[in-house]
Design an enzyme around this catalytic site. Sequence first.
Site, short mmCIF file in Angstrom:
data_model
loop_
_atom_site.label_atom_id
_atom_site.label_comp_id
_atom_site.label_asym_id
_atom_site.label_seq_id
_atom_site.Cartn_x
_atom_site.Cartn_y
_atom_site.Cartn_z
N ASP A 83 -21.89 42.27 38.70
CA ASP A 83 -22.40 43.10 40.11
C ASP A 83 -21.71 42.81 40.78
O ASP A 83 -21.68 41.60 41.18
CB ASP A 83 -23.82 43.50 40.38
CG ASP A 83 -24.02 45.00 38.25
OD1 ASP A 83 -23.32 45.12 38.05
OD2 ASP A 83 -25.20 44.14 38.70
N ASP A 128 -25.31 56.07 32.53
CA ASP A 128 -26.50 56.28 32.97
C ASP A 128 -27.39 57.31 32.45
O ASP A 128 -27.30 58.39 32.62
CB ASP A 128 -26.85 56.34 34.79
CG ASP A 128 -25.87 54.57 35.02
OD1 ASP A 128 -25.80 53.58 34.61
OD2 ASP A 128 -24.77 55.81 36.07
#
Lengths: 195, 257
Positions: B11, B130
């Site tokens: 990330d 997600d």
Amino acid sequence: MICVVDTGAANLYSIQVGLERVGASVEISSDPGRIKRADGVVIPGVGAAGTAIDKIRASGVDRVLAACEQPVLGICLGMQLLGRSSEEAPERLLEVMQLDFTAWGSSAPRKVHMGWSRIRSLNGDLYRDIDEGAYMYFAHSFATGLNAWTMGISEFGSEFSAGIKKDNFFGVQFHPEKSGDIGTQLLKNFVEMTC
Amino acid sequence: MPTKRVIACLDVAEGKVVKGVQFNDHKVVGGIADLARFYSCRGVDELVLYDITASPDRRSVDLAWVTQVAESINIPFCVAGGIRSVEDASKVFASGADKVSINSPAIENPSLVEELAGKFGSQAVVVGVDSVKSKNGEAQILKFAGRPELAEVRMQSTNEWVSRVQELGAGEIVLNTVDSDGTKAGYDLEQLVSVGSVCNVPLVASGGAGEVSHFEDVFGLDCVDAALAASVFHNGQIDIGELKTSLLDSEIEVRNV
């Protein structure tokens, strides 16, 4: 000097970096004269066969490529361009080898063969210092079965050509530039053929 | 079949690799190219670099580090974060990435998946999903998960969405099960099996890895092609070389380096 043919493919930079990593000097070009003069030629490719062959035809590079006498390496879609036809494109391809590429059939576990698979039946200079059963990185939806030009076999539900060879023309269905140090070894072997 | 793949997710925020728990509380882990090189040497099969603030900030991914990563490693990597047009994706590929992963822009504009697949091929187009369990137990997609205050649950079932994006040309699905993400209690096998029943392209499990056995569990599922993790690798809890040795001992085929 290795000339990477500008097929309009998106991954030119990765191929360039991969070749430079093994000490090659690289130029990216779609100029027939430059391709003709290069010590070795790499045909890259990702995406659609039709788009790539149209681009090659438009610049007259198709005739130059088919007439190359120096080592030529087609990678992934670039290997498919060396064949006769692809199920995804109505156009004739370069026809260096009379090979037809088709989408995975019902025996394949997925629509896309993506990931690291073993290759075997390796011989010749391109696979020097690469062990039988080495893992290479594949990402493709079309393939050709085993044939007279097969040089390297892999399997995805059924056996297919991981590599092909005819005279000075080589093709690999996997991505040597993305196959770790073993893939880098293959690029080194190719570059050494051009010296 | 190809081997099961182990994927490390980096990330990225403000040019550094960061980590967080359930998308909150980011801490700097290290430099992007350095970590990419480190994981590649340890035998990771692929990297995902996720510009976590790009999409909420409505900008595309920062290309400078994409180039650096391409120059640093010789394994495939995927870039995610705010890619919302063919032009955005084209720049990312030209900088050396092998795949792009799109998530919220695909929800806003599903035809983007089709355009990208048409231009770059399905193998280069990953759709990140997600997914959260709703009160009635059905999995639904979550949009804008990069920032909690912006997240919204979409009233669309995860399986329907996964089917839809495949029809549009997605070549790989990353299923991030938000409820298990950051818990280190294991992947959500139940949701993976459910999504796997409608998935004909490679399926990547994401969210919940905490120990080696979680990888063994998730790779026990035929429908799962790859498992993605971040913090367990970043904090040194699991070493990828050792993980692969354990998986081979358990007769799970992985690439050994």
